[in-house]
Design an enzyme around this catalytic site. Structure first.
Site, PDB file in Angstrom:
ATOM      1  CG  PHE A  31      -4.763   9.976 -11.727  1.00  5.61           C
ATOM      2  CD1 PHE A  31      -3.523   9.785 -12.299  1.00  5.61           C
ATOM      3  CD2 PHE A  31      -5.144   9.142 -10.684  1.00  5.61           C
ATOM      4  CE1 PHE A  31      -2.680   8.772 -11.842  1.00  5.61           C
ATOM      5  CE2 PHE A  31      -4.302   8.132 -10.223  1.00  5.61           C
ATOM      6  CZ  PHE A  31      -3.068   7.946 -10.799  1.00  5.61           C
ATOM      7  CD  GLN A  54     -10.903   4.215  -4.722  1.00  4.49           C
ATOM      8  OE1 GLN A  54      -9.728   4.442  -4.468  1.00  4.49           O
ATOM      9  NE2 GLN A  54     -11.722   5.138  -5.181  1.00  4.49           N
ATOM     10  CG  HIS A  80      -7.276   0.587  -8.677  1.00  4.90           C
ATOM     11  ND1 HIS A  80      -7.073   0.232  -9.989  1.00  4.90           N
ATOM     12  CD2 HIS A  80      -6.585   1.741  -8.494  1.00  4.90           C
ATOM     13  CE1 HIS A  80      -6.298   1.144 -10.558  1.00  4.90           C
ATOM     14  NE2 HIS A  80      -5.992   2.072  -9.678  1.00  4.90           N
ATOM     15  CG  LEU A  85      -2.570  -0.289  -8.342  1.00  2.00           C
ATOM     16  CD1 LEU A  85      -4.077  -0.384  -8.302  1.00  2.00           C
ATOM     17  CD2 LEU A  85      -2.105   0.956  -7.614  1.00  2.00           C
ATOM     18  CD  GLU A 112      -7.398   6.210 -11.757  1.00  2.00           C
ATOM     19  OE1 GLU A 112      -7.897   5.339 -11.013  1.00  2.00           O
ATOM     20  OE2 GLU A 112      -7.626   7.418 -11.615  1.00  2.00           O
ATOM     21  NE  ARG A 132      -8.445   4.846  -8.550  1.00  2.09           N
ATOM     22  CZ  ARG A 132      -7.396   5.071  -7.786  1.00  2.09           C
ATOM     23  NH1 ARG A 132      -7.479   4.908  -6.480  1.00  2.09           N
ATOM     24  NH2 ARG A 132      -6.256   5.460  -8.323  1.00  2.09           N
ATOM     25  CG  HIS A 181      -6.661   0.899  -4.399  1.00  2.00           C
ATOM     26  ND1 HIS A 181      -5.359   0.445  -4.399  1.00  2.00           N
ATOM     27  CD2 HIS A 181      -6.600   2.219  -4.711  1.00  2.00           C
ATOM     28  CE1 HIS A 181      -4.553   1.455  -4.692  1.00  2.00           C
ATOM     29  NE2 HIS A 181      -5.268   2.538  -4.866  1.00  2.00           N
ATOM     30  NE  ARG A 240      -8.025   7.096  -2.575  1.00  2.85           N
ATOM     31  CZ  ARG A 240      -6.951   6.907  -3.349  1.00  2.85           C
ATOM     32  NH1 ARG A 240      -6.271   7.941  -3.808  1.00  2.85           N
ATOM     33  NH2 ARG A 240      -6.565   5.687  -3.647  1.00  2.85           N
TER      34      ARG A 240
HETATM   35  C1  LIG Z   1      -0.423  -0.092  -4.289  1.00  2.00           C
HETATM   36  C2  LIG Z   1      -0.981   1.256  -3.932  1.00  2.00           C
HETATM   37  C3  LIG Z   1      -0.788   2.328  -4.793  1.00  2.00           C
HETATM   38  C4  LIG Z   1      -1.312   3.572  -4.474  1.00  2.00           C
HETATM   39  N1  LIG Z   1      -1.111   4.611  -5.342  1.00  2.00           N
HETATM   40  C5  LIG Z   1      -1.578   5.846  -5.014  1.00  2.00           C
HETATM   41  C6  LIG Z   1      -1.327   6.961  -5.865  1.00  2.00           C
HETATM   42  O1  LIG Z   1      -0.669   6.861  -6.900  1.00  2.00           O
HETATM   43  N2  LIG Z   1      -1.831   8.166  -5.493  1.00  2.00           N
HETATM   44  C7  LIG Z   1      -2.557   8.336  -4.355  1.00  2.00           C
HETATM   45  O2  LIG Z   1      -2.982   9.461  -4.079  1.00  2.00           O
HETATM   46  N3  LIG Z   1      -2.778   7.298  -3.521  1.00  2.00           N
HETATM   47  C8  LIG Z   1      -2.310   6.066  -3.823  1.00  2.00           C
HETATM   48  N4  LIG Z   1      -2.552   5.008  -2.973  1.00  2.00           N
HETATM   49  C9  LIG Z   1      -3.176   5.276  -1.668  1.00  2.00           C
HETATM   50  C10 LIG Z   1      -2.148   5.851  -0.715  1.00  2.00           C
HETATM   51  O3  LIG Z   1      -0.879   5.396  -1.060  1.00  2.00           O
HETATM   52  C11 LIG Z   1      -2.427   5.461   0.742  1.00  2.00           C
HETATM   53  O4  LIG Z   1      -3.747   5.794   1.074  1.00  2.00           O
HETATM   54  C12 LIG Z   1      -1.479   6.218   1.667  1.00  2.00           C
HETATM   55  O5  LIG Z   1      -0.140   6.012   1.279  1.00  2.00           O
HETATM   56  C13 LIG Z   1      -1.646   5.834   3.129  1.00  2.00           C
HETATM   57  O6  LIG Z   1      -0.664   6.535   3.862  1.00  2.00           O
HETATM   58  P1  LIG Z   1      -0.709   6.621   5.448  1.00  2.00           P
HETATM   59  O7  LIG Z   1       0.430   7.477   5.876  1.00  2.00           O
HETATM   60  O8  LIG Z   1      -2.067   6.985   5.873  1.00  2.00           O
HETATM   61  O9  LIG Z   1      -0.469   5.114   5.913  1.00  2.00           O
HETATM   62  P2  LIG Z   1       0.668   4.043   5.531  1.00  2.00           P
HETATM   63  O10 LIG Z   1       1.627   4.525   4.532  1.00  2.00           O
HETATM   64  O11 LIG Z   1      -0.075   2.783   5.264  1.00  2.00           O
HETATM   65  O12 LIG Z   1       1.457   3.904   6.898  1.00  2.00           O
HETATM   66  C14 LIG Z   1       0.873   3.342   8.052  1.00  2.00           C
HETATM   67  C15 LIG Z   1       1.901   3.350   9.159  1.00  2.00           C
HETATM   68  O13 LIG Z   1       1.277   2.970  10.378  1.00  2.00           O
HETATM   69  C16 LIG Z   1       2.079   2.044  11.058  1.00  2.00           C
HETATM   70  N5  LIG Z   1       1.196   1.209  11.898  1.00  2.00           N
HETATM   71  C17 LIG Z   1       0.001   0.660  11.568  1.00  2.00           C
HETATM   72  N6  LIG Z   1      -0.503  -0.021  12.613  1.00  2.00           N
HETATM   73  C18 LIG Z   1       0.385   0.109  13.634  1.00  2.00           C
HETATM   74  C19 LIG Z   1       0.438  -0.373  14.967  1.00  2.00           C
HETATM   75  N7  LIG Z   1      -0.527  -1.149  15.490  1.00  2.00           N
HETATM   76  N8  LIG Z   1       1.515  -0.046  15.714  1.00  2.00           N
HETATM   77  C20 LIG Z   1       2.516   0.714  15.211  1.00  2.00           C
HETATM   78  N9  LIG Z   1       2.510   1.185  13.950  1.00  2.00           N
HETATM   79  C21 LIG Z   1       1.463   0.894  13.181  1.00  2.00           C
HETATM   80  C22 LIG Z   1       2.793   1.275   9.964  1.00  2.00           C
HETATM   81  O14 LIG Z   1       3.986   0.713  10.452  1.00  2.00           O
HETATM   82  C23 LIG Z   1       3.050   2.389   8.942  1.00  2.00           C
HETATM   83  O15 LIG Z   1       4.245   3.057   9.257  1.00  2.00           O
HETATM   84  C24 LIG Z   1      -2.040   3.754  -3.277  1.00  2.00           C
HETATM   85  C25 LIG Z   1      -2.213   2.681  -2.415  1.00  2.00           C
HETATM   86  C26 LIG Z   1      -1.723   1.440  -2.752  1.00  2.00           C
HETATM   87  C27 LIG Z   1      -1.995   0.303  -1.815  1.00  2.00           C
END
Ligand SMILES: Cc1cc2nc3c(=O)[nH]c(=O)nc-3n(C[C@H](O)[C@H](O)[C@H](O)COP(=O)(O)OP(=O)(O)OC[C@H]3O[C@@H](n4cnc5c(N)ncnc54)[C@H](O)[C@@H]3O)c2cc1C
Length: 579
Positions: free
Chosen positions: A115, A229, A231, A241, A244, A284, A352, A387
């Site tokens: 990666f 960031q 991507h 996306l 990578e 990135r 991203h 990151r």
């Molecule tokens: C397309 C994509 C691919 C990615 N691929 C990778 C990868 O391969 N490897 C890697 O390490 N990282 C990757 N990332 C980054 C990583 O996936 C994210 O940073 C991570 O999943 C975020 O997880 P989280 O639990 O912090 O938030 P999220 O999964 O975004 O969850 C947020 C939660 O908060 C809730 N929420 C938000 N606001 C409110 C509110 N006001 N009231 C109630 N609920 C609320 C939502 O409902 C949701 O349940 C990727 C990101 C993207 C966008």
């Protein structure tokens, strides 16, 4: 009013891991998981490429730590990174025991892939649908616990705070419009990132920085918000996306002449096979910046959706693409009508991820008692100025678990019942929502227009390259947008699934977050990682080897100060790739 011991806001990877950790710590506690979407629709589900953790025999925790530290341009806290690399393998194994189907080598061992910016192969994956499998695994694990109560499709609008202590949240039940206080001895924000403040992003519509703004409004500082960031490989129209992993499996980036242009950017020399440490597997920030330079040289291809370069996977052949990158093929076929087995994929950099977020310690504790944060909403920080891909997913589990344990211990030690002041606050918030938003009003300003202008403003002043002039006018424009927002109307006054109301609340949060990004970017007069100032092109450790902290001053404006970076074993050095 519903009362719980701990309220977790967010049902993504960080939120569900935190909820399970609370149950593991103290099964007598009861937990609310409040999520604005059904948990499986959280952005974590869309992660593709994988999760980094040391497992291969030729790898070591120190090497993972060093790659992360240098990748961050020395802005991460090294004590956090050391805890992170140590606990990441344990978390990924735990997920395996809970049922995550990690891809494996023919001999049965966990398979790892290369990666960007990782100089050893250490990214675990489940084909290119890693987030989907991880979130399913966590979701089904959370279902085992009766004392986890879910509030699916409840939207949190404010934190309840009394005397510098957080006692819960106010949330709207989207199906009915009911506005309720959900109280708890501790609250963990796991609300994800804020990519939607930008017009072109890989982030789902729901990533509007709500948690960052909730904490900021309540008085908790945000950290390193200028580090955004990009991507390097998003599909041009949608911003979808292309992981990578496509480059890790051997994909090349070509300019309009079919030339692997990254060899001109101090990222190594071309090789027919994927080589760790080189070229397409650079970090990135560097790859996205190289794209802009190619554009300036006239080496990109103009399309109706902006300039692009090409990602070439053709030489990998259908077997590798179908086994390792099936989702990439599916996305290209569905959204671009091209088949990467035969065609070049047009790509351009796309917003991203947010390196910055709510300032926390290693256990997720914030500047407010009883308030914790973990996942993309938080800044511990392990990501610093940039990151490395595949570090975010393990971060959710390592720090989601830590925040869960800390919040459980804090909650168990508190007297039960929220103070009376909290009930008054909840009533005030109910009135605010009814008056400001749910009462139909006349007016010509539309939320959608304000949102579009905010997104364009951010891209214009806080994109891949920045300078003082653009940032100053961006800040002034955001002021203007704030005034327009105050006059904008929600035309729909219905209670059930009022998506216009949610969009208005989200826009209010995004305006706050946007202001903090611009304020921090303006103050940091240096170039580091993803923050590149054309007027200050060098890294300046003497002045800026420090985290920016931003709080809201009494007038409501962002106020920036600095916090030293924790350095344990790796003094600042040069970032070297391709050698
Ligand atoms: C397309 C994509 C691919 C990615 N691929 C990778 C990868 O391969 N490897 C890697 O390490 N990282 C990757 N990332 C980054 C990583 O996936 C994210 O940073 C991570 O999943 C975020 O997880 P989280 O639990 O912090 O938030 P999220 O999964 O975004 O969850 C947020 C939660 O908060 C809730 N929420 C938000 N606001 C409110 C509110 N006001 N009231 C109630 N609920 C609320 C939502 O409902 C949701 O349940 C990727 C990101 C993207 C966008």
């Amino acid at each position: 009013m519903a009362d719980h011991d701990v309220v977790v806001v967010g049902g993504g990877g960080a939120g569900l891991r935190a909820a399970v950790a609370i149950m593991e710590t103290d099964p007598r506690l009861d937990v609310a998981v409040v999520s604005k979407v059904y948990p499986m629709r959280s952005h974590t589900v869309s992660a593709e490429g994988g999760a980094a953790a040391v497992i291969a025999a030729d790898d070591s925790l120190d090497e993972h730590a060093y790659d992360t530290v240098s990748g961050s341009d020395w802005l991460c806290d090294q004590d956090a990174v050391e805890a992170f690399v140590r606990e990441a393998p344990l978390e990924l194994l735990q997920l395996e025991h809970w049922g995550c189907p990690w891809s494996r080598r023919p001999d049965g061992e966990i398979a790892v892939r290369a990666f960007g910016g990782m100089k050893k192969m250490r990214t675990w994956f489940a084909a290119d649908k890693t987030g989907f499998h991880l979130l399913h695994t966590l979701f089904q694990t959370s279902l085992r616990y009766e004392r986890i109560t879910r509030y699916d499709e409840w939207y949190v609008t404010t934190l309840l705070v009394d005397e510098n202590r957080v006692h819960g949240v106010v949330a709207v039940e989207l199906a009915s419009g009911l506005i309720e206080a959900i109280t708890g001895r501790a609250v963990i924000l796991c609300t994800g990132g804020c990519g939607r403040v930008f017009p072109f992003t890989t982030n789902g519509n729901i990533k509007t920085g709500d948690g960052m703004a909730l904490a900021y409004r309540a008085g908790a500082p945000l950290k390193d918000m200028e580090f955004v960031q990009y991507h390097p490989t998003g599909l041009p129209f949608t911003g979808i996306l292309i992981t990578e992993a496509a480059r890790a499996e051997g994909g090349w980036l070509l300019n309009k002449d079919g030339y692997r242009y990254l060899q001109d950017y101090d990222l190594g020399t071309p090789s027919p096979t994927p080589v760790l440490r080189s070229m397409e597997l650079g970090p990135r920030d560097r790859l996205s910046q190289a794209f802009v330079h190619e554009q300036e040289k006239g080496n990109t291809v103009d399309t109706p959706y902006g300039p692009v370069v090409y990602l070439d996977l053709r030489h990998l052949g259908p077997e590798v693409i179908d086994a390792k990158l099936p989702f990439v093929r599916e996305l290209c076929l569905q959204y671009e009508r091209i088949d990467p087995v035969h065609d070049l994929i047009p790509v351009r950099p796309v917003q991203h991820y947010m390196m910055g977020g709510v300032h926390t310690d290693l256990d997720g504790a914030t500047g407010l008692q009883g308030l914790y944060a973990a996942g993309e909403v938080a800044c511990v920080s392990i990501n610093g100025a940039n990151r490395l891909g595949s570090n975010s997913l393990p971060e959710l589990f390592v720090f989601g678990r830590r925040a869960g344990i800390a919040a459980a211990e804090f909650a168990a030690a508190q007297p039960t019942g929220p103070p009376r002041a909290v009930q008054t606050q909840a009533a005030d918030e109910r009135r605010r929502l009814e008056r400001d938003l749910l009462t139909s009003r006349d007016g010509r300003e539309r939320m959608a227009d304000v949102r579009t202008d905010m997104q364009q403003t951010l891209e214009g002043c806080a994109g891949i390259f920045r300078d003082a002039g653009a940032l100053l006018s961006g800040a002034a424009k955001l002021q203007e947008l704030r005034e327009r927002y105050a006059k904008a109307v929600v035309e729909d006054d219905s209670r059930a699934f009022n998506t216009e109301l949610v969009a208005a609340l989200e826009l209010g949060f995004m305006l706050d977050v946007a202001e903090t990004i611009v304020a921090c970017a303006m103050r940091r007069e240096e170039s580091r990682g993803a923050h590149q100032r054309t007027d200050f092109p060098r890294r300046d450790d003497a002045r800026f080897l420090a985290h920016s902290l931003v709080t809201r001053d009494p007038t409501g404006a962002p106020s920036v100060s600095y916090l030293p970076v924790t350095i344990t074993r790796w003094p600042p050095g040069e970032r070297v790739y391709g050698r």
